[in-house]
Design a protein around this motif. Structure first.
Motif, PDB file in Angstrom:
ATOM      1  N   LEU A  33     -11.221   9.790  -8.033  1.00 29.66           N
ATOM      2  CA  LEU A  33     -10.198  10.470  -6.882  1.00 29.66           C
ATOM      3  C   LEU A  33      -9.661  11.632  -7.574  1.00 29.66           C
ATOM      4  CD1 LEU A  33      -8.882   9.972  -4.271  1.00 29.66           C
ATOM      5  CD2 LEU A  33      -6.981   9.218  -5.419  1.00 29.66           C
ATOM      6  N   LYS A  34      -9.405  11.578  -8.839  1.00 25.74           N
ATOM      7  CA  LYS A  34      -8.894  12.698  -9.578  1.00 25.74           C
ATOM      8  C   LYS A  34      -9.249  14.263  -9.165  1.00 25.74           C
ATOM      9  CE  LYS A  34      -6.698  13.038 -14.304  1.00 25.74           C
ATOM     10  NZ  LYS A  34      -6.937  12.801 -15.520  1.00 25.74           N
ATOM     11  N   PRO A  35     -10.468  14.361  -9.051  1.00 26.81           N
ATOM     12  CA  PRO A  35     -10.871  15.682  -8.858  1.00 26.81           C
ATOM     13  C   PRO A  35     -10.270  16.196  -7.516  1.00 26.81           C
ATOM     14  CG  PRO A  35     -12.707  14.545  -9.621  1.00 26.81           C
ATOM     15  CD  PRO A  35     -11.650  13.642  -9.447  1.00 26.81           C
ATOM     16  N   LEU A  36      -9.980  15.263  -6.550  1.00 27.04           N
ATOM     17  CA  LEU A  36      -9.617  15.719  -5.143  1.00 27.04           C
ATOM     18  C   LEU A  36      -7.852  15.708  -5.237  1.00 27.04           C
ATOM     19  CD1 LEU A  36     -11.685  13.496  -3.160  1.00 27.04           C
ATOM     20  CD2 LEU A  36     -12.099  15.640  -3.603  1.00 27.04           C
ATOM     21  N   LEU A  37      -7.331  15.409  -6.327  1.00 26.12           N
ATOM     22  CA  LEU A  37      -5.892  15.362  -6.105  1.00 26.12           C
ATOM     23  C   LEU A  37      -5.163  16.679  -5.788  1.00 26.12           C
ATOM     24  CD1 LEU A  37      -4.704  12.647  -8.670  1.00 26.12           C
ATOM     25  CD2 LEU A  37      -4.353  12.547  -6.112  1.00 26.12           C
ATOM     26  N   SER A  38      -5.787  17.736  -6.600  1.00 28.83           N
ATOM     27  CA  SER A  38      -5.342  19.231  -6.473  1.00 28.83           C
ATOM     28  C   SER A  38      -4.996  19.460  -4.948  1.00 28.83           C
ATOM     29  CB  SER A  38      -6.020  20.031  -7.182  1.00 28.83           C
ATOM     30  OG  SER A  38      -7.237  20.153  -6.649  1.00 28.83           O
ATOM     31  N   GLU A  39      -6.058  19.050  -4.097  1.00 28.94           N
ATOM     32  CA  GLU A  39      -6.054  19.361  -2.766  1.00 28.94           C
ATOM     33  C   GLU A  39      -5.174  18.353  -1.908  1.00 28.94           C
ATOM     34  OE1 GLU A  39     -10.004  19.655  -1.021  1.00 28.94           O
ATOM     35  OE2 GLU A  39     -10.745  19.576  -3.114  1.00 28.94           O
ATOM     36  N   MET A  40      -4.385  17.677  -2.588  1.00 29.64           N
ATOM     37  CA  MET A  40      -3.361  17.064  -1.798  1.00 29.64           C
ATOM     38  C   MET A  40      -1.873  16.920  -2.212  1.00 29.64           C
ATOM     39  SD  MET A  40      -4.988  13.055  -1.521  1.00 29.64           S
ATOM     40  CE  MET A  40      -3.753  12.764  -0.411  1.00 29.64           C
ATOM     41  N   PRO A  41      -1.348  18.010  -1.273  1.00 25.74           N
ATOM     42  CA  PRO A  41       0.002  18.283  -1.611  1.00 25.74           C
ATOM     43  C   PRO A  41       0.973  17.088  -1.716  1.00 25.74           C
ATOM     44  CG  PRO A  41      -0.508  18.972   0.404  1.00 25.74           C
ATOM     45  CD  PRO A  41      -1.774  18.630  -0.269  1.00 25.74           C
ATOM     46  N   VAL A  51      -3.347   4.748 -10.362  1.00 27.68           N
ATOM     47  CA  VAL A  51      -3.566   3.360  -9.745  1.00 27.68           C
ATOM     48  C   VAL A  51      -4.723   3.404  -8.677  1.00 27.68           C
ATOM     49  CG1 VAL A  51      -2.420   1.711  -8.596  1.00 27.68           C
ATOM     50  CG2 VAL A  51      -1.094   2.807 -10.478  1.00 27.68           C
ATOM     51  N   ILE A  52      -4.246   4.132  -7.757  1.00 24.98           N
ATOM     52  CA  ILE A  52      -5.420   4.601  -6.924  1.00 24.98           C
ATOM     53  C   ILE A  52      -6.476   5.620  -7.614  1.00 24.98           C
ATOM     54  CG2 ILE A  52      -6.105   5.505  -4.607  1.00 24.98           C
ATOM     55  CD1 ILE A  52      -3.221   4.904  -3.680  1.00 24.98           C
ATOM     56  N   PHE A  53      -7.486   5.161  -7.779  1.00 27.54           N
ATOM     57  CA  PHE A  53      -8.273   5.705  -9.041  1.00 27.54           C
ATOM     58  C   PHE A  53      -9.679   6.132  -8.261  1.00 27.54           C
ATOM     59  CE2 PHE A  53     -11.737   2.733  -9.717  1.00 27.54           C
ATOM     60  CZ  PHE A  53     -11.029   1.721  -8.882  1.00 27.54           C
ATOM     61  N   GLY A  54     -10.025   5.457  -7.222  1.00 27.01           N
ATOM     62  CA  GLY A  54     -11.447   5.942  -6.730  1.00 27.01           C
ATOM     63  C   GLY A  54     -11.724   5.985  -5.376  1.00 27.01           C
ATOM     64  N   HIS A  55     -12.800   6.411  -4.819  1.00 32.57           N
ATOM     65  CA  HIS A  55     -12.892   6.717  -3.283  1.00 32.57           C
ATOM     66  C   HIS A  55     -14.096   6.560  -3.052  1.00 32.57           C
ATOM     67  CE1 HIS A  55     -14.131  10.725  -2.871  1.00 32.57           C
ATOM     68  NE2 HIS A  55     -13.550  10.904  -4.091  1.00 32.57           N
ATOM     69  N   ARG A  56     -14.627   6.415  -1.757  1.00 35.83           N
ATOM     70  CA  ARG A  56     -15.926   6.828  -0.849  1.00 35.83           C
ATOM     71  C   ARG A  56     -15.366   7.778   0.061  1.00 35.83           C
ATOM     72  NH1 ARG A  56     -20.143   3.448  -2.719  1.00 35.83           N
ATOM     73  NH2 ARG A  56     -19.456   1.395  -3.448  1.00 35.83           N
ATOM     74  N   GLY A  57     -16.147   8.938   0.050  1.00 35.32           N
ATOM     75  CA  GLY A  57     -16.216   9.813   1.411  1.00 35.32           C
ATOM     76  C   GLY A  57     -14.615  10.342   1.732  1.00 35.32           C
ATOM     77  N   PHE A  58     -13.882  10.369   0.801  1.00 35.68           N
ATOM     78  CA  PHE A  58     -12.546  10.777   0.923  1.00 35.68           C
ATOM     79  C   PHE A  58     -12.254  12.030   1.247  1.00 35.68           C
ATOM     80  CE2 PHE A  58      -7.812  11.545  -0.393  1.00 35.68           C
ATOM     81  CZ  PHE A  58      -7.302  10.455   0.800  1.00 35.68           C
ATOM     82  N   ASP A  59     -13.026  12.951   0.777  1.00 34.94           N
ATOM     83  CA  ASP A  59     -12.949  14.444   1.312  1.00 34.94           C
ATOM     84  C   ASP A  59     -12.942  14.606   2.702  1.00 34.94           C
ATOM     85  OD1 ASP A  59     -15.297  13.012   0.177  1.00 34.94           O
ATOM     86  OD2 ASP A  59     -16.180  14.652  -0.461  1.00 34.94           O
ATOM     87  N   LYS A  66      -6.082  18.605   6.589  1.00 36.72           N
ATOM     88  CA  LYS A  66      -6.235  20.067   6.401  1.00 36.72           C
ATOM     89  C   LYS A  66      -6.023  20.684   7.786  1.00 36.72           C
ATOM     90  CE  LYS A  66      -7.570  21.621   2.496  1.00 36.72           C
ATOM     91  NZ  LYS A  66      -8.418  21.629   1.459  1.00 36.72           N
ATOM     92  N   VAL A  67      -7.249  20.287   8.932  1.00 38.87           N
ATOM     93  CA  VAL A  67      -7.286  20.939  10.218  1.00 38.87           C
ATOM     94  C   VAL A  67      -6.603  20.360  11.087  1.00 38.87           C
ATOM     95  CG1 VAL A  67      -9.498  21.939   9.092  1.00 38.87           C
ATOM     96  CG2 VAL A  67      -9.382  19.971  10.553  1.00 38.87           C
ATOM     97  N   HIS A  68      -5.753  19.257  10.746  1.00 38.73           N
ATOM     98  CA  HIS A  68      -4.923  18.677  11.855  1.00 38.73           C
ATOM     99  C   HIS A  68      -6.183  17.867  12.607  1.00 38.73           C
ATOM    100  CE1 HIS A  68      -1.131  20.009  10.342  1.00 38.73           C
ATOM    101  NE2 HIS A  68      -1.748  21.147  10.376  1.00 38.73           N
ATOM    102  N   GLU A  69      -7.163  17.461  12.122  1.00 37.90           N
ATOM    103  CA  GLU A  69      -8.196  16.696  13.101  1.00 37.90           C
ATOM    104  C   GLU A  69      -7.630  14.980  13.307  1.00 37.90           C
ATOM    105  OE1 GLU A  69     -12.714  15.245  12.653  1.00 37.90           O
ATOM    106  OE2 GLU A  69     -11.914  16.492  11.117  1.00 37.90           O
ATOM    107  N   ASP A  70      -7.878  14.430  14.497  1.00 37.82           N
ATOM    108  CA  ASP A  70      -7.630  13.087  14.700  1.00 37.82           C
ATOM    109  C   ASP A  70      -8.323  12.289  13.399  1.00 37.82           C
ATOM    110  OD1 ASP A  70      -5.910  12.774  16.680  1.00 37.82           O
ATOM    111  OD2 ASP A  70      -7.786  12.041  18.238  1.00 37.82           O
ATOM    112  N   PHE A  71      -7.607  11.307  12.873  1.00 38.31           N
ATOM    113  CA  PHE A  71      -7.993  10.490  11.949  1.00 38.31           C
ATOM    114  C   PHE A  71      -7.300   9.093  11.974  1.00 38.31           C
ATOM    115  CE2 PHE A  71      -5.667  10.568   7.760  1.00 38.31           C
ATOM    116  CZ  PHE A  71      -4.610  11.421   8.047  1.00 38.31           C
TER     117      PHE A  71
END
Lengths: 369, 369
Positions: A33-41, A51-59, A66-71
């Motif tokens: 997950l670490k490489p994505l953290l900079s994009e998460m204010p 502690v939350i260390f990994g992901h699948r398809g979190f991008d 970011k684009v205020h899309e439904d999720f």
């Protein structure tokens, strides 16, 4: 161990033997997950601290935010007992994503509790009352959220029926090993849970993040596989996931377990009982005070340190300071435990008070009253 | 074949190579029905003629009839096409037991149609309209009967979920071979169908007879096993079954099959098309008239004879007469077919007319309109 090799591990947020998890990247294709953290204010403490260390398809989720899309965010609890530190973690993650704009789905996995643990539905529905009250007390917003029981949600059962046709025995055995049919059936239902937020009635296909303990990854692999196989029929977007580490057992055994009451505590226990478990917990300390003052203690094997890191220090600076004081022998285990007991007691008392106010609402959600 | 050995087989109600079925007694523990017939004052022609040849636990049903105890009859159809001679047989048996006092359950096995034949629910629900109209036209009494779709009957799904925990993979493989998970799931649902009549909402545990083609016995073995395993929880009485033989294929191939349109006909085909299939059917006749007059024909391999025996001669004496005339060469195949065409045409025209009047009712039962 040489000083230099020890130095490479001097990371207060890299304890919990991160090596235990590294193989998941290589062997199972979980992404760090670490490489994505900079994009998460708004990254949570659990994300920042690894502690939350990994992901699948979190991008895909980051982009939706970011684009205020439904999720959507989806997770749940197996109603075999009261909230503990693992379900607390998941609940907090669900609420976090709800606050970031997600529609939240929280599943009471009563079919799994039956198939996997032989807890009858009549019993688990009583346990579910408390579980839901806990979730609400932690801040789950019913206006943007849906709480349901698997046994009463026909749509997840119908998804399971739809999915069955495309799941071979070989797949099931590869993922879950040789188990009885009910366990496999409950896995199909869980794939239904994960994909439910994408059904027409909930606004159709959308990115969905599933925050879970890393031990739940098999369900994600199955659900992602089925999302692909049924993309044409339902238009599914492949679900995303984030994984948290499992907190160390309080009694020094390999894993927290209901069969070992001293290995964990629930949020519904008496504060004195919890204090007692913390007092008696295994630590990374040395046999004598003298030795600990001299060589320091080892936070990377210590459940007490984990409790601060995972849950009970809001401020990262406090964690860093504790880590240093622990490793240098400045902090002794007794003192460290006393402070934790104070914090946990305050939290638990406050939580139990709030929770009581939500019992009626929880019953209403379950169709009692 | 010597005369004496042929003589032992001179039984108009013992054709359809009864030997093909004898192994079922030994290998699978199906019981012969014949010894019970004397206790059935209202035995059907199919029972008297050995078309319905075997059973499991049918004595329990006889007793229920005798002492006017509550009992149920349960069967159904896989909605992958129109009524044919096999589903006609089952429907008649269901209606017969309903007339003997049973509450009747008729299941549209749309989940099985999906899992086993990949027919989507949206498609099978259209087929089901006609199937239900057929059943009603044949005399099914809605006042003492319940018709439902598996996909919409939550109670059978919930029974499947309950059952899953007690079914091992080994059991499933032994009964059904290595199949995908959906097929196994639909088998659990079918066990649910068979035991549904015993649920509280339907008056609780009771003897239940399931009339089916003998190829459906695996489902009965599973359901009887589960009835035992869940006796404590639900109080189940072990379900009973009766088995009819499968009618021979019209085209001489081993089995009637949707893939071979000349091997069978449905009740919805044009009478001329049916007449054409009968005209072209395989028979037990000789290559030439001369030879047939001399040595006679063989009803025991003849689908035309089966049609008279299974369905189209009400009077046993007519069957015996035909059998004799066939074997002695007095009756030629052309004449025999012509007579059958006449009878079938009359039946089908009459049935199609009645059926039309039930289409709206069928739609209503399925929740359309």
């Amino acid at each position: 161990m040489s000083d230099s090799s020890r130095k490479t591990r001097l990371d207060p947020f890299g304890t919990s033997s991160i090596e235990d998890y590294e193989y998941l990247y290589e062997e199972f294709g979980i992404q760090p997950l670490k490489p994505l953290l900079s994009e998460m204010p708004n990254a949570t403490v659990a994300m920042r601290r690894g502690v939350i260390f990994g992901h699948r398809g979190f991008d895909r989720i980051l982009k939706a935010i970011k684009v205020h899309e439904d999720f959507a965010v989806m997770s749940g609890i197996k109603p075999t007992g009261e909230f503990h530190l693992g379900t607390l973690m998941t609940a907090r993650e669900v609420i976090y994503f709800q606050q970031q704009g997600a529609t939240a789905f929280y599943c009471i996995a009563d079919v799994e509790a039956y198939e996997d643990n032989n807890v009858p539905l009549e019993k688990s529905e009583k346990t579910a009352i408390g579980n839901i009250a806990d979730l609400l007390a932690l801040g789950f917003d019913l206006n943007r959220g849906y709480i349901y029981r698997q046994s009463k949600e026909e749509r997840v059962k119908d998804l399971a029926i739809a999915f069955g046709r495309r799941v071979t025995l070989a797949t099931m055995k590869a993922i879950y090993g040789e188990r009885h049919l009910g366990l496999y059936l409950s896995s199909l239902i869980q794939a239904g849970d994960i994909l439910l937020p994408q059904m027409k009635e909930f606004g159709g296909p959308k990115p969905t993040v599933v925050p879970v303990g890393v031990d739940q990854d098999p369900h994600l692999r199955l659900a992602r596989d089925l999302a692909l196989k049924f993309k044409r029929k339902f238009g599914f977007v492949s679900p995303s996931s984030i994984y948290h580490k499992l907190i160390k057992s309080l009694d020094g055994s390999p894993k927290m377990s209901k069969r070992a009451p001293m290995s964990y505590f629930t949020l519904e226990e008496k504060p004195e009982a919890i204090a007692n478990k913390i007092s008696n917990a295994f630590t990374g300390g040395q046999p004598t005070v003298k030795e600990q003052r001299k060589v320091g203690a080892n936070p990377s094997i210590c459940p007490i340190y984990d409790l601060y890191l995972f849950h009970f220090f809001d401020n990262d600076k406090d964690v860093v300071k504790l880590y240093d004081e622990c490793r240098t022998g400045k902090m002794l285990c007794g003192e460290c435990k006393s402070r934790l007991i104070e914090i946990v007691t305050r939290f638990v008392k406050d939580h139990q008070r709030k929770r009581l106010q939500y019992i009626d609402k929880a019953k209403e959600i379950l169709g009692f009253s």
